[in-house]
Enzyme design. Sequence first.
Site: not given
Length: 564
Positions: A102, A173
């Site tokens: 991420y 996510k």
Amino acid sequence: MTETAKRPLYVPHAGPSLLEMPLLNKGSAFSTQERIDFNLQGLLPHNIETIEEQTERAYSQYNLCNTDLDRHIFLRSIQDNNETLFFRLLEEHLEEMLPIIYTPTVGQACQEFSKIYRTHRGLFISYPDRERIDDILRSATKNNVKIVVVTDSERILGLGDQGIGGMGIPIGKLSLYTACGGISPAYTLPVVLDVGTNNPDLLNDPMYMGWRHERVSGAQYEEFVDLFIQAIKRRWPNVLLQFEDFAQTNAMPLLERYKDELCCFNDDIQGTAAVAVGTLLAACKAKGEKLSEQTVTFVGAGSAGCGIAEQVIAAMRLEGLDEAQARRRIFMVDRWGLLTDDMSNLLDFQQRLAQKRADLGAWGGQQGDDLALLEVIRNARPTVLIGVSGQRGLFSEEVIRELHRHCPQPLVMPLSNPTSRVEATPQEILNWTDGQALVATGSPFQPVQVGDRRMPIAQCNNAYIFPGIGLGVIAARATRVTDGMLMAAANALANCSPIVTRGEGAVLPALGDIREVSKRIAVAVAKQAQAEGKALQTSDEVLNEAIEANFWFPRYRAYRRTSF
């Protein structure tokens, strides 16, 4: 390990097709009997390995990668081949790998999406296919989807319009929902709404894989999004839908339109706000102060900054302030300076946070004059400074020293992503405050040496909040995500802070503890949902059992052959 994980899984697939299913593939860990039963003999090397041995090999290969983007591509390739191994690798190296899967590395992966594309994951729903959305959702092989993360890619991190490259964000996510919150990857689905792009670099790139068209906007855009929402409700009526990286002009209106229609939330607005409020609450607890005693200046008055501000106001009101008193403690600074009620160019959600010009008479300046950040710091004397501007260096030495002059131990939160856009680095902030500031950042930073002290830096990462919210919603079967549930999540996070529980350390827990933190947040969220009538009432024992039952671990289950 739950009882479900101990039971065998009945699988109707066999041969090469089984090896091509990331959710079911075990690779070299298939047992001798499984290789016989599922027609895998000769398709795998002879030696049968444990997941520990597979993880060790994968980590050694990971360490051969030269750049963070290479590491991201490598991890994604494992995810697309064997999800259990991917999440086991993350479980063992989460703090090291979270910035790779991420932020900040995912930003570059989004920019390079069409160049590094390997294989399909998730759903790409383009505007020209708007009449076939139901068919597209039916093509998803997962029938029990519980969480969907959707983006239109217009505001990817601080990088702007990335077209279909924004798919990297929902994928990342949802990886965190699993790695941090224990949500089974079988229950997750990433979606990108391809409404075109206004990024000329993409439109002129021969390798760009999205719809080559300027962005659809206005009524056409709204109708397209509504077609998607209604189709989602038909396909998975109990799903939790997370809006991700929509532009400021669409993010808040979409949330307001749909928040009472289905179980949904916007992580950029509400998740960011919850983790920020949790950080503020932890800092206040550590200093023996109340949140309602703080004065907060925001730099960046977009949907994220205003979302945080509104939740801070809500938290202050819970401590006894009325709304007017709470709003007088919030100062929003944007490119025009301090937001004031005499400005004519403010959006609706900004107007609610504008200070009354008449109350600022002692500050100097005439009607319509801009009040810059330094002047706001000098006059408002904030105790908290939060940056969500995406502009490197806005927290200058002069600004930070002025802040520290009025507050011995300010909380400074430069939350912009990626690292290249942070308002100030932790090293700069601590140098300019003689090591006295409490610091929480949006991007990961290494501990900072200040004199003879080595100070850990809290990453104010939404991953502390949204996985626990998802787990709590699923376990309680909540029908909505409410402001009360978000506040419960923020309070639960604050109570896990090392400076609260131990009196030292970072403002937020170590990322290595995030799975246990997510469970605590899930309990708080689920109980609040029950208290508000958004979930069925159960005993605490039943609720805790539901959370444990829904918490997935990356372990291989024994397989038994069955037919379709």
